[in-house]
Design a protein around this motif. Structure first.
Motif, PDB file in Angstrom:
ATOM      1  N   PRO A  78       0.563  -1.038  -0.107  1.00 55.57           N
ATOM      2  CA  PRO A  78      -0.023  -0.324   0.097  1.00 55.57           C
ATOM      3  C   PRO A  78       1.091   1.450  -0.340  1.00 55.57           C
ATOM      4  N   GLU A  79       1.753   0.825   0.652  1.00 53.07           N
ATOM      5  CA  GLU A  79       2.598   2.339   0.657  1.00 53.07           C
ATOM      6  C   GLU A  79       3.622   2.612  -0.755  1.00 53.07           C
ATOM      7  N   HIS A  80       2.857   2.028  -1.630  1.00 58.36           N
ATOM      8  CA  HIS A  80       3.397   2.518  -3.389  1.00 58.36           C
ATOM      9  C   HIS A  80       1.625   2.096  -4.558  1.00 58.36           C
ATOM     10  N   ALA A  81       1.033   1.977  -3.972  1.00 55.88           N
ATOM     11  CA  ALA A  81      -0.007   2.443  -4.781  1.00 55.88           C
ATOM     12  C   ALA A  81      -1.166   1.498  -3.408  1.00 55.88           C
ATOM     13  N   GLN A  82      -2.122   2.745  -3.873  1.00 59.50           N
ATOM     14  CA  GLN A  82      -3.152   2.642  -2.053  1.00 59.50           C
ATOM     15  C   GLN A  82      -4.452   2.586  -3.103  1.00 59.50           C
ATOM     16  N   ASP A  83      -5.237   2.153  -4.501  1.00 62.85           N
ATOM     17  CA  ASP A  83      -5.660   2.548  -5.010  1.00 62.85           C
ATOM     18  C   ASP A  83      -6.602   1.166  -4.300  1.00 62.85           C
ATOM     19  N   GLY A  84      -8.158   0.945  -4.318  1.00 62.12           N
ATOM     20  CA  GLY A  84      -8.782  -0.395  -4.228  1.00 62.12           C
ATOM     21  C   GLY A  84      -8.772   0.035  -2.316  1.00 62.12           C
ATOM     22  N   GLY A  85      -8.589   0.604  -2.163  1.00 63.49           N
ATOM     23  CA  GLY A  85      -8.684   0.217  -0.150  1.00 63.49           C
ATOM     24  C   GLY A  85      -8.027  -0.505   0.339  1.00 63.49           C
ATOM     25  N   ASN A  86      -8.290  -0.801   1.214  1.00 64.17           N
ATOM     26  CA  ASN A  86      -7.265  -1.953   2.060  1.00 64.17           C
ATOM     27  C   ASN A  86      -7.466  -3.651   1.671  1.00 64.17           C
ATOM     28  N   ALA A  87      -8.418  -3.213   0.296  1.00 64.08           N
ATOM     29  CA  ALA A  87      -7.217  -5.165  -0.127  1.00 64.08           C
ATOM     30  C   ALA A  87      -7.036  -4.621  -1.365  1.00 64.08           C
ATOM     31  N   GLY A  88      -6.587  -3.444  -1.725  1.00 64.98           N
ATOM     32  CA  GLY A  88      -5.858  -3.051  -2.985  1.00 64.98           C
ATOM     33  C   GLY A  88      -7.012  -3.347  -4.079  1.00 64.98           C
ATOM     34  N   VAL A  89      -8.066  -3.748  -3.863  1.00 63.60           N
ATOM     35  CA  VAL A  89      -8.506  -4.559  -5.226  1.00 63.60           C
ATOM     36  C   VAL A  89      -9.928  -4.392  -5.177  1.00 63.60           C
ATOM     37  N   ASN A  90     -11.346  -4.093  -6.134  1.00 61.55           N
ATOM     38  CA  ASN A  90     -12.590  -4.273  -6.258  1.00 61.55           C
ATOM     39  C   ASN A  90     -13.418  -5.510  -6.327  1.00 61.55           C
ATOM     40  N   VAL A  91     -14.402  -5.692  -5.487  1.00 66.17           N
ATOM     41  CA  VAL A  91     -14.644  -6.695  -6.218  1.00 66.17           C
ATOM     42  C   VAL A  91     -15.656  -6.263  -7.331  1.00 66.17           C
ATOM     43  N   GLY A  92     -14.767  -7.628  -8.301  1.00 62.50           N
ATOM     44  CA  GLY A  92     -15.972  -7.730  -9.683  1.00 62.50           C
ATOM     45  C   GLY A  92     -15.818  -6.562 -10.673  1.00 62.50           C
ATOM     46  N   LYS A  93     -14.636  -5.877 -10.322  1.00 65.49           N
ATOM     47  CA  LYS A  93     -13.925  -4.966 -10.990  1.00 65.49           C
ATOM     48  C   LYS A  93     -12.894  -5.752 -11.579  1.00 65.49           C
ATOM     49  N   SER A  94     -12.241  -5.828 -13.329  1.00 65.46           N
ATOM     50  CA  SER A  94     -11.496  -5.723 -13.926  1.00 65.46           C
ATOM     51  C   SER A  94      -9.616  -5.131 -13.319  1.00 65.46           C
ATOM     52  N   GLU A  95      -8.619  -5.894 -12.610  1.00 66.07           N
ATOM     53  CA  GLU A  95      -7.461  -4.732 -12.563  1.00 66.07           C
ATOM     54  C   GLU A  95      -6.482  -5.392 -13.508  1.00 66.07           C
ATOM     55  N   ARG A  96      -6.001  -4.153 -13.965  1.00 65.27           N
ATOM     56  CA  ARG A  96      -4.597  -4.687 -13.937  1.00 65.27           C
ATOM     57  C   ARG A  96      -3.380  -4.834 -12.916  1.00 65.27           C
ATOM     58  N   TRP A  97      -2.675  -5.632 -13.645  1.00 67.83           N
ATOM     59  CA  TRP A  97      -1.482  -5.845 -11.865  1.00 67.83           C
ATOM     60  C   TRP A  97      -0.044  -6.670 -12.399  1.00 67.83           C
ATOM     61  N   PRO A  98       0.468  -5.621 -12.148  1.00 68.81           N
ATOM     62  CA  PRO A  98       1.632  -6.347 -12.754  1.00 68.81           C
ATOM     63  C   PRO A  98       2.372  -8.133 -11.832  1.00 68.81           C
ATOM     64  N   CYS A  99       3.271  -8.869 -13.326  1.00 67.47           N
ATOM     65  CA  CYS A  99       3.123 -10.196 -12.514  1.00 67.47           C
ATOM     66  C   CYS A  99       4.422 -10.102 -14.084  1.00 67.47           C
ATOM     67  N   SER A 100       5.268 -10.529 -12.921  1.00 62.74           N
ATOM     68  CA  SER A 100       6.892 -11.142 -13.415  1.00 62.74           C
ATOM     69  C   SER A 100       6.659 -12.896 -14.425  1.00 62.74           C
ATOM     70  N   SER A 101       5.514 -13.463 -13.757  1.00 63.91           N
ATOM     71  CA  SER A 101       5.642 -14.721 -14.866  1.00 63.91           C
ATOM     72  C   SER A 101       4.549 -13.955 -16.299  1.00 63.91           C
ATOM     73  N   THR A 102       5.417 -14.700 -17.596  1.00 60.84           N
ATOM     74  CA  THR A 102       4.402 -14.852 -18.396  1.00 60.84           C
ATOM     75  C   THR A 102       3.203 -15.918 -19.235  1.00 60.84           C
ATOM     76  N   LYS A 103       2.971 -16.908 -18.318  1.00 61.83           N
ATOM     77  CA  LYS A 103       2.297 -18.680 -18.144  1.00 61.83           C
ATOM     78  C   LYS A 103       1.028 -18.045 -17.599  1.00 61.83           C
ATOM     79  N   PRO A 104       0.543 -17.120 -16.697  1.00 63.47           N
ATOM     80  CA  PRO A 104      -0.610 -16.825 -16.044  1.00 63.47           C
ATOM     81  C   PRO A 104      -1.690 -17.115 -17.178  1.00 63.47           C
TER      82      PRO A 104
END
Length: 875
Positions: A78-104
């Motif tokens: 949360p010190e780097h990104a505050q979007d999404g409240g205390n859980a970081g994301v919102n239920v039902g909303k599509s979120e773009r998220w950093p992911c080091s792996s290209t396999k998901p």
């Protein structure tokens, strides 16, 4: 397994029914109907069956998991990104998220873990909606980064809503998975992902602490362990006494007060010695009766008043606080936990607040601390109907916190205790560990604090005296050393058992021949003094030797004194205080035969035990002379246990010696419960002198261990478990007020040290951080010149050693890669044309090239300011 198969009549190697295997485990487990069979080989048979059961389950699960979607761990600070409240994301909303792996892939599962801000743990679960793609980096738009899109199905932003705490995650993975990874998008192994799904489902609408309770109580060890039935049995025995069905007999009194491990909890060190128990049975029975009648606050205070009065009267050597606490814990488990150490209670409550968002009390009052523990567990929804289970749970969670590695990256980690706090704690508990080791990176004040630790044992009132100076503390420490109450030794690769305990030494006689003598080492000598319990200045025998030295100096015969053997045979002696030996010349000596030599330690042994050495008749003559002419009492009076003074042996750099070879058989004897006077006291026979030897319970061992020193292997496990370890981490907070100012720029030295250590932790580990001691001289001389010398002569050579001259990583630590001006870079990359020098066929990595130092940068205050925060993106 074959042993169990023979008794069960089953072919266990072909049994793959998990239900049947679980039934067999219960039958062969502790308390089961076939427990004796299952305990074959001290439990080896039962453990083999458990491993077979786990193997069968893993094979079954593997087949099932092959058809399951993959699971990935996404991280959020949360010190780097505050979007999404205390859980970081919102239920039902599509979120773009950093992911080091290209396999998901779409349909894969993701868990989102919150790091960096407490409480840390799993806060959301969702499903991948779009696989890996590249987009502008959210930090540096000029660059790109891999992302995925996912939709959160459920969020749990806090402990009340069911956040999965990181301490529970670490228990589930058993250390096989790093939950606090810096990168986002790590694949979670299928078997672990299945466990995670189960725990997530079962934890819905449960407080995080209740989830821990549920998980621990579901483990086989919870039911197979012997502690719970013993604890319950002890409590039931107490209830029978309180109800009048049973009397307070000697057996119950014994396990209440004397036993080191009595089924309620283990007290070690700090248990009640056998001698003090035996001579105070009447008083202990009276105190136990008071507690049985009313285990409340008023009784608690009266017990300590009575005990302290008895201590002042010489009945007890100290107030055995943990023992008293354990009696209260046995009598009233609904009110008191088995954490009988005040600091353990405080640690647990701090973590309750930090990791579980519970309201707790910070106190040094054990009574209040237990009230807070009970209240916090109730607040978390842990039912109070099973106090024994809850007390076991409190201890297990405390142990889990103690073993947890999740201190890394936390901004709210508790600062280490200061010497003042340590002393306050010692006064509350009136107990210091018999064996302790201060460990940490170089320059963190380990040896410096051995003085404080020593005075906390020998003279705690001085340490907490208002306005006491370091010079006063050092002077007191030196005085204790001179009196023989403190000894200091440094381990190294050549240090041996013969130096530490005893060995054979060769000495030249006057005629040139060699004499071989058994000489005690530093540990054996201090054990002897501690066993007598008096310092050199108060020791009657040592006082008589000083008188003997005076008489020799006043002798008309060049230091020779006339004496007689017990049979009246005359001889003369010359005493050497440095060697603690005396030359012997018989009055009727014939020819030029060299003088014999006697050992004063043998004379002392003769005085105290009646057993002499190899020159017994002359030793008796010396002893009679000391009694008649030097003031030695006619009869030796051993000191009463409660009157013996404490002694301290400081072992600096304990991990640099071959500890197994140095300690030898003493590895067992230094254990608190094996010390002289303890409930399981042991004695061994030393190999050279053949004399019995034990370690007294008033001898304290304080070691220091440099975690960055890998010149030898780590401490022997057998020795490690006999010491209590106290970490001495770097203390940047001690330098927060130190600011270097020049040319309109300023550098906070505490912040500088903190940032450097954070980078070292990421690039190497926390065992190789920089200690604050390197920078403490800046308190008196906060100048750029002094800071420059510290960096050039101490910090940089240490970094070269740490990183094996990997200059690229050293440059990263110094933040040179994020400085725009070469004048502010401490290191300059080599500008060699490798192809021109060696051709195209010689692969030479960049790390093998020697970089050059930039002397001007060390004198540029901007270079240090940019080391904290650079002025451009990483290059």
């Amino acid at each position: 397994m074959n042993h169990l198969a023979e008794h069960s009549g089953l072919d266990l190697w072909s049994t793959t029914d998990l239900g049947q295997l679980d039934t067999l485990l219960a039958d062969y487990g502790l308390g089961g109907q076939l427990a004796e069979v299952g305990n074959y080989g001290n439990g080896t048979a039962r453990n083999a069956l458990r491993q077979w059961r786990d193997y069968v389950e893993s094979k079954t699960s593997t087949a099932e998991l092959k058809t399951q979607p993959a699971t990935y761990l996404l991280t959020w600070n949360p010190e780097h990104a505050q979007d999404g409240g205390n859980a970081g994301v919102n239920v039902g909303k599509s979120e773009r998220w950093p992911c080091s792996s290209t396999k998901p892939q779409p349909g894969d599962r993701v868990y989102l873990i919150r790091l960096g801000v407490d409480p840390r743990g799993m806060v959301a679960r969702g499903t991948v909606t779009e696989g890996s793609f590249e987009d502008a980096d959210w930090r540096e738009p000029s660059k790109t980064r891999h992302y995925i899109r996912f939709c959160a199905e459920e969020t749990r932003p806090d402990c009340a809503s069911g956040l999965l705490p990181i301490v529970l995650l670490e228990q589930i993975s058993e250390g096989s998975f790093k939950w606090s990874a810096q990168s986002s998008g790590i694949s979670i192994p299928p078997a672990l992902a299945k466990q995670l799904d189960t725990v997530w489902e079962e934890g819905r609408e449960l407080h995080s602490l209740s989830q821990c309770a549920r998980w621990f109580q579901a483990q086989p060890e919870w039911y197979n362990d012997s502690w719970k039935p013993q604890y319950r049995s002890r409590v039931e025995a107490i209830k029978a006494i309180q109800s009048g069905q049973k009397t307070l007999d000697d057996e119950t009194l014994d396990w209440l007060w004397r036993e080191g491990s009595n089924g309620v909890c283990t007290v070690s060190p700090g248990h009640l010695p056998n001698a003090e128990y035996e001579q105070n049975i009447g008083l202990l029975r009276e105190l136990a009766t008071l507690i049985l009648q009313d285990p409340g606050r008023g009784t608690y205070e009266r017990i300590f008043d009575r005990w302290n009065a008895a201590k002042e009267a010489g009945l007890f050597r100290q107030t055995y606080t943990a023992v008293i606490h354990r009696v209260f814990a046995a009598v009233a488990p609904e009110s008191y936990s088995t954490l009988v150490n005040v600091q353990h209670c405080r640690t647990l409550l701090r973590r309750f607040t930090r990791d579980f968002e519970l309201q707790t009390l910070d106190s040094r009052d054990w009574f209040q601390l237990n009230n807070s523990i009970k209240h916090a567990m109730q607040e978390a929804g842990v039912p109070d109907s099973q106090p024994i289970d809850n007390n076991i749970l409190a201890w297990i969670i405390y142990e889990a916190f103690s073993k947890s590695s999740n201190e890394i990256g936390s901004g709210s980690a508790q600062p280490p205790l200061s010497p003042q706090n340590i002393l306050e704690e010692l006064i509350v508990t009136n107990k210091a560990p018999l064996n302790q080791i201060l460990f940490g990176p170089p320059g963190t004040g380990k040896t410096y604090h051995t003085i404080d630790k020593t005075l906390a044992i020998l003279n705690p009132s001085l340490l907490i005296k208002p306005g006491v100076t370091r010079d006063e503390l050092t002077a007191a420490f030196t005085r204790y050393q001179e009196e023989g109450q403190v000894a200091f030794v440094t381990f190294h690769q050549s240090f041996s058992y013969e130096d530490f305990v005893e060995g054979i030494r060769a000495e030249s006689r006057e005629d040139g021949t060699l004499e071989y003598k058994v000489e005690p080492g530093v540990f054996a000598r201090l054990c002897g003094r501690a066993g007598r319990g008096v310092v050199v200045t108060d020791d009657p025998f040592e006082q008589s030797l000083r008188e003997l030295t005076k008489k020799a100096e006043q002798s008309d015969d060049d230091g020779w004194l006339p004496m007689q053997t017990s049979r009246g045979k005359g001889f003369r002696t010359s005493y050497s205080p440095e060697k603690r030996t005396f030359l012997i010349v018989q009055d009727d000596r014939q020819g030029e035969r060299p003088p014999e030599r006697g050992n004063m330690d043998n004379v002392r042994t003769l005085y105290e035990t009646g057993k002499g050495g190899y020159s017994l008749s002359y030793e008796k003559g010396m002893l009679n002379y000391l009694k008649k002419h030097c003031g030695l009492p006619a009869q030796y009076e051993p000191p009463v246990s409660v009157q013996r003074k404490p002694f301290v042996l400081i072992i600096d750099e304990i991990n640099r010696g071959n500890v197994s070879r140095i300690f030898g058989e003493l590895i067992t004897l230094i254990e608190p419960s094996k010390r002289a006077g303890a409930c399981e006291a042991l004695t061994t026979t030393l190999p050279y002198s053949k004399r019995p030897f034990s370690v007294p319970d008033n001898l304290y061992l304080i070691g220091t261990m440099n975690t960055a020193d890998r010149s030898l292997a780590g401490l022997d496990i057998a020795l490690r478990r006999r010491f209590e370890f106290e970490e001495m981490p770097p203390r940047p907070d001690l330098l927060e007020g130190v600011v270097i100012e020049e040319g309109g720029h300023s550098v906070n030295v505490g912040e500088l040290l903190n940032v450097l250590n954070q980078r070292i932790e990421v690039l190497l580990d926390r065992d190789h951080c920089l200690g604050h001691a390197y920078f403490m001289q800046l308190n008196d001389d906060p100048t750029l010149e002094r800071l420059s010398k510290i960096f050039q002569n101490q910090v940089l050579p240490l970094l070269q050693e740490y990183f094996f001259e990997d200059w690229q990583r050293i440059a990263w630590v110094l933040n040179d890669h994020r400085k725009s001006s070469p004048e502010t870079m401490f290191l300059q990359a080599p500008k060699l044309e490798i192809k021109a020098l060696l051709g195209d066929d010689v692969p030479v990595g960049g790390q093998r090239r020697r970089w050059t130092l930039s002397p001007a940068a060390f004198g540029n205050i901007v270079a240090y300011a940019l080391t904290i925060a650079g002025d451009k993106g990483a290059q």
